[in-house]
Design a protein around this motif. Structure first.
Motif, short mmCIF file in Angstrom:
data_model
loop_
_atom_site.label_atom_id
_atom_site.label_comp_id
_atom_site.label_asym_id
_atom_site.label_seq_id
_atom_site.Cartn_x
_atom_site.Cartn_y
_atom_site.Cartn_z
N GLY A 263 -51.83 -36.54 -15.68
CA GLY A 263 -52.43 -36.48 -14.35
C GLY A 263 -51.48 -35.89 -13.32
N LEU A 264 -50.21 -36.28 -13.40
CA LEU A 264 -49.21 -35.76 -12.47
C LEU A 264 -49.02 -34.26 -12.67
CD1 LEU A 264 -46.91 -36.04 -10.41
CD2 LEU A 264 -45.39 -36.64 -12.32
N LEU A 265 -48.89 -33.81 -13.92
CA LEU A 265 -48.69 -32.39 -14.17
C LEU A 265 -49.94 -31.58 -13.82
CD1 LEU A 265 -46.72 -32.49 -17.55
CD2 LEU A 265 -45.83 -32.10 -15.25
N PRO B 51 -53.26 -27.97 -0.59
CA PRO B 51 -52.18 -28.67 -1.27
C PRO B 51 -52.04 -30.12 -0.84
CG PRO B 51 -51.44 -26.52 -0.56
CD PRO B 51 -52.81 -26.69 -0.01
N CYS B 52 -52.23 -30.39 0.44
CA CYS B 52 -52.12 -31.78 0.91
C CYS B 52 -53.17 -32.66 0.26
CB CYS B 52 -52.25 -31.83 2.43
SG CYS B 52 -50.85 -31.11 3.31
N VAL B 53 -54.39 -32.16 0.17
CA VAL B 53 -55.47 -32.91 -0.46
C VAL B 53 -55.17 -33.13 -1.94
CG1 VAL B 53 -57.91 -32.86 -1.10
CG2 VAL B 53 -57.20 -32.18 1.20
N ALA B 54 -54.71 -32.07 -2.62
CA ALA B 54 -54.39 -32.18 -4.04
C ALA B 54 -53.28 -33.18 -4.28
CB ALA B 54 -54.01 -30.82 -4.61
N ALA B 55 -52.27 -33.18 -3.41
CA ALA B 55 -51.15 -34.11 -3.57
C ALA B 55 -51.60 -35.56 -3.41
CB ALA B 55 -50.06 -33.79 -2.55
N VAL B 56 -52.56 -35.79 -2.54
CA VAL B 56 -53.03 -37.16 -2.28
C VAL B 56 -53.97 -37.64 -3.38
CG1 VAL B 56 -54.46 -38.55 -0.72
CG2 VAL B 56 -52.72 -37.02 0.21
N THR B 57 -54.80 -36.76 -3.90
CA THR B 57 -55.86 -37.18 -4.83
C THR B 57 -55.50 -37.05 -6.30
OG1 THR B 57 -56.85 -34.96 -4.77
CG2 THR B 57 -57.66 -36.58 -3.16
N GLY B 58 -54.49 -36.26 -6.64
CA GLY B 58 -54.22 -35.96 -8.04
C GLY B 58 -53.79 -37.15 -8.86
N LEU C 129 -63.55 -28.83 -2.31
CA LEU C 129 -63.28 -28.06 -3.52
C LEU C 129 -61.97 -28.50 -4.18
CD1 LEU C 129 -64.68 -25.66 -5.00
CD2 LEU C 129 -63.02 -24.18 -3.87
N THR C 130 -60.93 -28.72 -3.37
CA THR C 130 -59.63 -29.10 -3.92
C THR C 130 -59.66 -30.51 -4.48
OG1 THR C 130 -58.60 -27.67 -2.27
CG2 THR C 130 -57.16 -29.19 -3.45
N THR C 131 -60.35 -31.42 -3.82
CA THR C 131 -60.49 -32.79 -4.33
C THR C 131 -61.16 -32.80 -5.70
OG1 THR C 131 -60.62 -33.70 -2.09
CG2 THR C 131 -61.48 -35.06 -3.88
N SER D 199 -58.76 -31.39 -8.42
CA SER D 199 -57.73 -32.35 -8.84
C SER D 199 -58.28 -33.36 -9.83
CB SER D 199 -57.16 -33.07 -7.62
OG SER D 199 -56.47 -32.18 -6.77
N LEU D 200 -59.47 -33.87 -9.54
CA LEU D 200 -60.09 -34.86 -10.43
C LEU D 200 -60.45 -34.22 -11.77
CD1 LEU D 200 -61.13 -37.71 -10.83
CD2 LEU D 200 -63.25 -37.05 -9.67
N PHE D 201 -60.99 -33.03 -11.71
CA PHE D 201 -61.34 -32.33 -12.95
C PHE D 201 -60.11 -32.08 -13.81
CE2 PHE D 201 -61.40 -28.32 -15.23
CZ PHE D 201 -62.48 -28.50 -16.08
N GLN D 202 -59.02 -31.60 -13.22
CA GLN D 202 -57.82 -31.28 -13.97
C GLN D 202 -57.26 -32.50 -14.69
OE1 GLN D 202 -57.11 -28.00 -14.70
NE2 GLN D 202 -55.12 -28.02 -13.71
N ALA D 203 -57.16 -33.61 -13.98
CA ALA D 203 -56.61 -34.82 -14.60
C ALA D 203 -57.45 -35.27 -15.79
CB ALA D 203 -56.51 -35.93 -13.56
N ALA D 204 -58.76 -35.28 -15.61
CA ALA D 204 -59.65 -35.76 -16.67
C ALA D 204 -59.71 -34.79 -17.85
CB ALA D 204 -61.05 -35.99 -16.10
N ASN D 205 -59.85 -33.52 -17.56
CA ASN D 205 -60.01 -32.54 -18.63
C ASN D 205 -58.73 -32.36 -19.45
OD1 ASN D 205 -62.02 -30.55 -19.72
ND2 ASN D 205 -60.38 -29.11 -19.25
N ASN D 206 -57.58 -32.29 -18.78
CA ASN D 206 -56.32 -32.13 -19.51
C ASN D 206 -56.00 -33.33 -20.38
OD1 ASN D 206 -56.07 -29.69 -18.25
ND2 ASN D 206 -54.27 -30.21 -17.06
#
Length: 390
Positions: A134-136, A247-254, A300-302, A305-312
């Motif tokens: 999730g972090l990466l 980036p701020c949104v991604a950093a908070v939600t990732g 879109l960014t939120t 971030s959620l998609f990336q964590a779950a899919n990876n």
């Protein structure tokens, strides 16, 4: 963690951030490059596409090579190539020179992307794998998203060369951390044919979704700077600040997205991320003015971030140690194919809707934005319709 935990994790994090940053930091400089080299939009677009093509061409081979020769050793080599290429980009006297240096930079980035995800199992315990993924994933999104905003600040302070020179010291720092903290052990020879890795549960569907979603995100970075500068009349510094919202949104939600994935599972979180992205893309297709653009960018960014964590997490969780680099390469390959589709395919939609971007009126640029993200909504819905096989 199995090795010096904090140093190892910081090395992997910085490697992922730099490779992703290289994908988008040049985008905000496209208008400046068009003026500096007296080139068309289609010509300077190759500064972005060349980087992505180089990554796409070698990333799977880089992953497999890391499995055979040692992932830590190959990551170190990739970081040094990346840093050297950044210096060559910053010295470029002509557009062809810059494009060629971007190809070399992309080769280094391909190794960095493949080895970073592939080394998670070498550096953290199995119980922490989901959170680190999730972090990466967050850093991948942050790096891609913060490129235009950071680039805007650098353009306001210096010129387009600063977009690339920044990677030299950061690449050398990441290389020093990799040498100090990451395991430099020899690799192993994976058994079975190369493409048997595609039999991993959930891999094929995960790769397809990753491709479609990445195309949408890349469209934001290619079209967004033109809309903000030509459509809304923002100076580079203000444009950078506006694009810093992502980036701020991604950093908070990732990172919370990684915890949600561990708790509720990958399939529902993947669909939730795609749903949020669809709303954000539709909002961009209807956006009129800065507040509407910002609101759509947040959504879109939120969702991304959620998609990336779950899919990876879904793709990498069941991969055996001998194939981690290969599967990581495939995952990054799908992402970069999507970025190429976004930069070229969706970029072509924007170019069709706004043929003369240098002399276009604000209304014409806005029409290009709306047309591009009308198509992007369809890509997200297609990704959501792909059958889950976890």
């Amino acid at each position: 963690m199995q090795t010096s935990s904090r140093g190892a994790l910081f090395s992997l994090s910085l490697s992922m951030l730099l490779a992703s940053l290289g994908t988008s930091i040049a985008n905000v400089g496209l208008p400046s490059l068009a003026q500096a080299f007296e080139a068309s939009f289609q010509a300077v677009q190759w500064v972005v596409i060349a980087y992505l093509l180089a990554i796409t061409a070698v990333i799977v081979s880089a992953g497999r090579l890391g499995d055979r020769l040692g992932r830590g050793r190959l990551l170190l080599a990739g970081l040094l190539v990346f840093a050297a290429a950044c210096g060559l980009c910053g010295m470029a006297p002509t557009l062809p020179w810059l494009i060629a240096a971007r190809v070399l930079q992309g080769l280094g980035a391909a190794v960095m992307m493949a080895m970073t995800l592939g080394m998670v199992g070498d550096t953290v315990s199995k119980e922490r794998t989901g959170r680190v993924m999730g972090l990466l994933g967050t850093l991948s999104a942050v790096g891609t998203a913060m490129g235009p905003s950071l680039g805007g600040v650098l353009l306001s302070l210096w010129n387009w060369r600063a977009l690339f020179v920044l990677g030299v010291p950061l690449g050398l720092l990441a290389a020093a951390l990799a040498w100090r903290y990451l395991p430099m052990k020899e690799g192993v020879r994976p058994g079975g044919p190369f493409w048997s890795a595609l039999g991993t549960p959930g891999l094929r569907s995960g790769l397809a979704r990753s491709t479609l979603v990445s195309a949408v995100m890349m469209a934001t970075f290619v079209v967004g700077p033109f809309y903000l500068s030509r459509g809304l009349g923002l100076a580079p510094g203000w444009m950078g600040l506006v694009m810093a919202v992502g980036p701020c949104v991604a950093a908070v939600t990732g990172v919370p997205a990684g915890h949600l994935t561990d708790r509720f599972g990958s399939p529902p979180m993947t669909l939730a991320g795609l749903g949020i992205m669809a709303v954000g893309a539709l909002s961009l297709a209807l956006a009129a003015g800065l507040p509407a653009y910002l609101g759509a960018l947040v959504l879109l960014t939120t969702g991304y971030s959620l998609f990336q964590a779950a899919n990876n997490t879904a793709v990498m969780r069941d991969v055996d140690g001998a194939r981690r680099g290969t599967v990581s390469g495939l995952l990054n390959l799908s992402r970069n194919i999507g970025l190429i589709v976004g930069a070229s395919g969706l970029g072509a939609v924007f170019a069709w809707a706004t043929p003369d971007v240098i002399r276009a009126t604000p209304q014409a640029v806005a029409f290009g934005l709306h047309s591009t993200f009308g198509v992007a909504v369809g890509l997200i819905l297609l990704a959501a319709g792909i059958r889950h096989k976890y």
